[in-house]
Design an enzyme around this catalytic site. Structure first.
Site, PDB file in Angstrom:
ATOM      1  NE  ARG A   1      -8.872   2.086  -4.673  1.00  0.00           N
ATOM      2  CZ  ARG A   1      -8.119   2.912  -5.403  1.00  0.00           C
ATOM      3  NH1 ARG A   1      -6.860   2.635  -5.623  1.00  0.00           N
ATOM      4  NH2 ARG A   1      -8.631   3.999  -5.923  1.00  0.00           N
ATOM      5  CG  HIS A   2      -6.925  -1.095   0.181  1.00  0.00           C
ATOM      6  ND1 HIS A   2      -7.086  -0.178   1.167  1.00  0.00           N
ATOM      7  CD2 HIS A   2      -6.121  -0.511  -0.743  1.00  0.00           C
ATOM      8  CE1 HIS A   2      -6.416   0.912   0.874  1.00  0.00           C
ATOM      9  NE2 HIS A   2      -5.822   0.754  -0.284  1.00  0.00           N
TER      10      HIS A   2
ATOM     11  CB  THR B   1      -1.262   8.127  -2.115  1.00  0.00           C
ATOM     12  OG1 THR B   1      -2.086   7.322  -1.279  1.00  0.00           O
ATOM     13  CG2 THR B   1      -1.466   9.585  -1.775  1.00  0.00           C
TER      14      THR B   1
ATOM     15  CG  ASP C   1      -3.632   0.147   2.978  1.00  0.00           C
ATOM     16  OD1 ASP C   1      -4.049   0.030   4.138  1.00  0.00           O
ATOM     17  OD2 ASP C   1      -3.362   1.246   2.459  1.00  0.00           O
ATOM     18  CG  HIS C   2      -1.113  -3.444  -1.134  1.00  0.00           C
ATOM     19  ND1 HIS C   2      -1.995  -3.136  -2.144  1.00  0.00           N
ATOM     20  CD2 HIS C   2      -0.394  -2.328  -0.902  1.00  0.00           C
ATOM     21  CE1 HIS C   2      -1.779  -1.892  -2.532  1.00  0.00           C
ATOM     22  NE2 HIS C   2      -0.825  -1.378  -1.789  1.00  0.00           N
TER      23      HIS C   2
ATOM     24  CD  GLU D   1       3.901   8.847   5.248  1.00  0.00           C
ATOM     25  OE1 GLU D   1       2.994   8.683   6.088  1.00  0.00           O
ATOM     26  OE2 GLU D   1       4.077   8.103   4.265  1.00  0.00           O
TER      27      GLU D   1
ATOM     28  CG  ASN E   1      -0.090   0.568   4.115  1.00  0.00           C
ATOM     29  OD1 ASN E   1      -0.888  -0.319   3.841  1.00  0.00           O
ATOM     30  ND2 ASN E   1      -0.301   1.824   3.798  1.00  0.00           N
TER      31      ASN E   1
ATOM     32  NE  ARG F   1     -11.101 -15.317  -6.992  1.00  0.00           N
ATOM     33  CZ  ARG F   1     -10.762 -16.598  -7.186  1.00  0.00           C
ATOM     34  NH1 ARG F   1     -11.108 -17.505  -6.318  1.00  0.00           N
ATOM     35  NH2 ARG F   1     -10.064 -16.934  -8.229  1.00  0.00           N
TER      36      ARG F   1
ATOM     37  CG  HIS G   1      -5.331   5.120   2.474  1.00  0.00           C
ATOM     38  ND1 HIS G   1      -4.710   5.558   1.327  1.00  0.00           N
ATOM     39  CD2 HIS G   1      -6.374   5.961   2.665  1.00  0.00           C
ATOM     40  CE1 HIS G   1      -5.363   6.601   0.850  1.00  0.00           C
ATOM     41  NE2 HIS G   1      -6.377   6.868   1.634  1.00  0.00           N
TER      42      HIS G   1
ATOM     43  CG  HIS H   1       3.954   6.298  -1.926  1.00  0.00           C
ATOM     44  ND1 HIS H   1       4.112   5.805  -3.183  1.00  0.00           N
ATOM     45  CD2 HIS H   1       2.631   6.224  -1.640  1.00  0.00           C
ATOM     46  CE1 HIS H   1       2.925   5.475  -3.657  1.00  0.00           C
ATOM     47  NE2 HIS H   1       2.006   5.707  -2.746  1.00  0.00           N
TER      48      HIS H   1
ATOM     49  NE  ARG I   1      -7.865   4.779  -2.372  1.00  0.00           N
ATOM     50  CZ  ARG I   1      -6.831   5.458  -2.875  1.00  0.00           C
ATOM     51  NH1 ARG I   1      -5.599   5.179  -2.482  1.00  0.00           N
ATOM     52  NH2 ARG I   1      -7.009   6.399  -3.768  1.00  0.00           N
TER      53      ARG I   1
ATOM     54  CD  GLU J   1      -1.294   5.904   4.541  1.00  0.00           C
ATOM     55  OE1 GLU J   1      -1.939   5.647   3.505  1.00  0.00           O
ATOM     56  OE2 GLU J   1      -0.128   5.579   4.700  1.00  0.00           O
TER      57      GLU J   1
HETATM   58  N1  PXP Z   1       2.528   6.554   3.016  1.00  0.00           N
HETATM   59  C1  PXP Z   1       1.384   6.959   2.413  1.00  0.00           C
HETATM   60  C2  PXP Z   1       0.833   8.297   2.771  1.00  0.00           C
HETATM   61  C3  PXP Z   1       0.702   6.118   1.516  1.00  0.00           C
HETATM   62  O1  PXP Z   1      -0.439   6.537   0.940  1.00  0.00           O
HETATM   63  C4  PXP Z   1       1.225   4.830   1.269  1.00  0.00           C
HETATM   64  C5  PXP Z   1       0.480   3.911   0.350  1.00  0.00           C
HETATM   65  O2  PXP Z   1      -0.724   3.549   0.938  1.00  0.00           O
HETATM   66  C6  PXP Z   1       2.412   4.452   1.914  1.00  0.00           C
HETATM   67  C7  PXP Z   1       3.048   5.349   2.767  1.00  0.00           C
HETATM   68  C8  PXP Z   1       3.033   3.127   1.691  1.00  0.00           C
HETATM   69  O3  PXP Z   1       3.503   3.064   0.373  1.00  0.00           O
HETATM   70  P1  PXP Z   1       3.953   1.674  -0.224  1.00  0.00           P
HETATM   71  O4  PXP Z   1       2.763   0.770  -0.168  1.00  0.00           O
HETATM   72  O5  PXP Z   1       4.380   2.009  -1.629  1.00  0.00           O
HETATM   73  O6  PXP Z   1       5.093   1.174   0.632  1.00  0.00           O
END
Ligand code: PXP
Length: 237
Positions: A49-50, A101, A9-10, A151, A7, A18, A43, A191, A45, A70
């Site tokens: 936000r990301h 989440t 996202d981060h 999941e 994932n 920024r 994801h 997660h 959203r 997601e």
């Molecule tokens: N699965 C789902 C459904 C999530 O919402 C997330 C977080 O976006 C993840 C997995 C990944 O979780 P983490 O970033 O804590 O590894």
């Protein structure tokens, strides 16, 4: 061997801090694939936000493995998924105030809505997973909803204190994974998984795929994304 969907996202979270153009989650996804990731998860959203729409569109064209989107079960996201056609969709609950989440879907309350939503995705040939807490009733309802898989939310396991509490969370996940397999559902989990707590859960053979984000991106600040993904594929395999 279980698959790893990374994932990203981060990576986008850092960029959005920024409102800049870097770091780019698209490039991070390609590097994660180079290092052996079996899939990429994002994801999108409602509050953007990301991950941005632009990221999703480029990822659809560049991801060579499998793109898992997601999203919340709302009309806007349904339209986007029809347009983008990800390799699969994972439906998640979404609250604006949450940092991430916070739990699985309330499949009981939203049974009819989720059933319709899942049917629309399947009509468009998009496989769907429901993100659920490790509760047998939720697994059974996911099956009745017509979802292709689940999941399993591993957040409580990840947050549990080592010892009895963690063992009991692990057992809940194990039992639900087994039940889901018996019902012919695809079993994914994710997660809060990090480099330490993933080992025990990787021993549950019914889990086919892990979706992991935060800890990989956090580690990549120190060791680089390719090394962070490589280390993690060894741990889930
Ligand atoms: N699965 C789902 C459904 C999530 O919402 C997330 C977080 O976006 C993840 C997995 C990944 O979780 P983490 O970033 O804590 O590894």
């Amino acid at each position: 061997m279980a698959r790893l969907s990374v994932n990203v996202d981060h990576v986008a979270t850092v960029r959005q801090a920024r409102l800049a153009s870097e770091p780019d989650p698209v490039l991070a996804a390609l590097m994660a694939e180079l290092a052996g990731a079996d899939g990429i998860t994002v994801h999108l959203r409602e509050d953007r936000r990301h991950i941005q729409d632009r990221d999703l569109q480029i990822l659809r064209r560049t991801v060579k493995t499998r793109l898992n989107l997601e999203m919340a079960s709302i009309k806007e996201m349904l339209d986007i998924s029809f347009e983008v056609k990800p390799d699969m969709v994972t439906l998640v609950p979404e609250k604006r105030q949450e940092l991430t989440t916070e739990g699985g879907l309330d499949v009981k309350t939203h049974f009819e809505g989720l059933k319709k939503f899942a049917a629309s995705l399947k009509d468009a040939s998009i496989p769907v997973n429901l993100f659920i807490d490790p509760l047998p009733d939720s697994v059974k309802m996911a099956h009745r909803i017509g979802s292709d898989g689940v999941e399993i939310h591993t957040g409580r396991y990840a947050a549990a204190a080592a010892g009895r509490e963690r063992e009991s969370e692990l057992k809940r996940i194990q039992d639900c994974a087994l039940l889901a397999r018996r019902l012919n559902l695809r079993v994914h989990a994710g997660h809060g998984l990090d480099y330490r707590n993933v080992k025990a859960i990787a021993g549950i053979k019914e889990i086919e795929e892990f979706a992991i984000g935060f800890s990989i991106i956090a580690r990549s600040v120190y060791v680089g994304i390719e090394e962070a993904v490589r280390e993690r594929t060894r741990l889930v395999g």
